[in-house]
Write a protein that holds these residues in place. Structure first.
Motif, PDB file in Angstrom:
ATOM      1  N   TRP A 211      42.860 -24.375 -56.871  1.00 17.08           N
ATOM      2  CA  TRP A 211      41.492 -24.452 -56.370  1.00 17.08           C
ATOM      3  C   TRP A 211      40.561 -23.521 -57.145  1.00 17.08           C
ATOM      4  O   TRP A 211      41.022 -22.606 -57.850  1.00 17.08           O
ATOM      5  N   ALA A 212      39.284 -23.774 -56.990  1.00 17.35           N
ATOM      6  CA  ALA A 212      38.261 -22.943 -57.627  1.00 17.35           C
ATOM      7  C   ALA A 212      37.092 -22.791 -56.664  1.00 17.35           C
ATOM      8  O   ALA A 212      36.569 -23.789 -56.149  1.00 17.35           O
ATOM      9  N   VAL A 213      36.693 -21.561 -56.415  1.00 17.37           N
ATOM     10  CA  VAL A 213      35.540 -21.257 -55.565  1.00 17.37           C
ATOM     11  C   VAL A 213      34.438 -20.743 -56.481  1.00 17.37           C
ATOM     12  O   VAL A 213      34.481 -19.604 -56.962  1.00 17.37           O
ATOM     13  N   ARG A 214      33.458 -21.592 -56.734  1.00 18.31           N
ATOM     14  CA  ARG A 214      32.368 -21.250 -57.635  1.00 18.31           C
ATOM     15  C   ARG A 214      31.157 -20.753 -56.831  1.00 18.31           C
ATOM     16  O   ARG A 214      30.948 -21.200 -55.701  1.00 18.31           O
ATOM     17  N   PRO A 215      30.357 -19.905 -57.418  1.00 22.64           N
ATOM     18  CA  PRO A 215      29.195 -19.395 -56.665  1.00 22.64           C
ATOM     19  C   PRO A 215      28.059 -20.394 -56.566  1.00 22.64           C
ATOM     20  O   PRO A 215      27.140 -20.205 -55.767  1.00 22.64           O
TER      21      PRO A 215
END
Length: 353
Positions: A211-215
């Motif tokens: 997963w990736a949590v981008r701003p």
């Protein structure tokens, strides 16, 4: 010849067996340890080999000391042989300084190369053994946290096919300097980097999804475990920071490994509970890809890695010289490697294949 104290009967026996060609591998390792433990022992070994080569008394004591220093010094850790310790250079200097005959110089060179080969091979074997121990310790269950620091970032010019690489034209990757890497078992990791705007950009894997949590967008989740590890240094050349065990295994094949002496600080009170450190240096072989050099500082007592340093680690179009230092060793919790632990509950989530 120089006068030295009489060595133990054991080393006398081993040297005698060496000269007679009856030394086993185990005995060669024992002789190596005895010679390295005491300079007088090493001098005795060299002395006896030179005598066996029927060297004349023209060879002075100072030249024998130079030979002992040569074998004791060995190669430097950069992967290049120090000019002052090259056998041919030392022998050539001896011929000029002491007037040694050509035959004597030849015998001296052969004895030096023999000792260099015997001790060098044993040292290489010891380095590989220590690397195996470090890998075994790293593979044990447990969560670890590392602080990243970039010493230098180079952007070599793209040429030929490189100008059309997948990274060409993409937005710059978040800086690695100051990033924090959490590593767990089963390919679990969380990497926290800060964008140029000072906002957190978090990628990870819980062993089932990545997963990736981008701003600046939705949370992206994929069943492809490697989907969001491709922005982490080392993945291109099988040196993944998120799976340190696999990266260490890569050193066996593609790198020459060397061990430096144990670091004993003058102030013993500065030692932590895990004792003194040692440095293992791996220099990349020709025709292989990856960081030019890897330095591993680890605990002599436990084999636990305290710091890894990479020289010219590929990171997109850049080449980084960077360090990752162990800062934590406690369990991070069952849900830490899930994306839900790193974003607000109402944030939009997009699933990918």
């Amino acid at each position: 010849m120089t006068s030295i104290e009489s060595p133990s009967e054991r080393i006398k026996l081993l040297v005698s067996q060496l000269i007679d060609g009856q030394l086993s591998t185990e005995q060669a390792n024992e002789l190596n340890c005895l010679a390295r433990a005491d300079a007088r022992n090493l001098e005795y070994v060299v002395d006896q080999l030179l005598l066996d080569s029927l060297l004349s008394d023209e060879l002075g004591g100072e030249s024998l000391t130079a030979l002992v220093d040569l074998v004791a010094d060995g190669p430097v850790v950069s992967g290049k042989i120090n000019e002052k310790t090259t056998p041919g250079k030392v022998v050539t200097g001896m011929v000029g300084w002491f007037g040694v005959t050509a035959a004597t110089a030849c015998s001296l060179l052969l004895a030096t190369i023999f000792l260099w080969h015997m001790f060098g091979q044993t040292a290489a074997s010891a380095a590989v053994t220590e690397l195996s121990r470090i890998i075994a310790v790293t593979s044990k269950p447990g969560d670890r946290t590392y602080q990243m620091a970039v010493e230098e970032a180079m952007s070599p010019p793209l040429r030929g096919q490189g100008a059309k690489s997948p990274d060409h034209g993409r937005p710059p990757k978040p800086p690695m300097d100051g990033a924090v890497l959490h590593v767990g078992g089963g390919h679990q990791f969380v990497l926290v980097r800060m964008t140029q705007d000072g906002l957190p950009f978090v990628t990870g894997c819980n062993g089932q999804t990545s997963w990736a949590v981008r701003p600046d967008g939705p949370v992206r989740v994929s069943s492809d475990l490697g989907r969001f590890s491709r922005d982490v240094p080392g993945h291109e050349h099988s040196m993944p920071l998120i799976n340190i065990q696999d990266g260490l295994e890569r050193l066996r094949e593609a790198y020459e490994v060397q061990l430096l002496p144990v670091e004993e600080p003058e102030d013993k009170s500065s030692l932590d509970d895990d004792g003194p450190s040692r440095l293992l240096v791996a220099v990349k072989k020709r025709s292989y890809r990856g960081p030019k050099r890897v330095e591993i500082t680890y605990s002599v007592r436990s084999g636990l890695i305290r710091q890894m340093r990479f020289v010219e680690m590929p990171y997109g179009p850049q080449r980084l010289t960077m360090r990752m230092t162990l800062v934590e060793g406690q369990q991070l919790g069952e849900t830490f490697f899930n994306h839900e632990s790193h974003h607000a509950a109402d944030q939009v989530i997009e699933f990918e294949e």
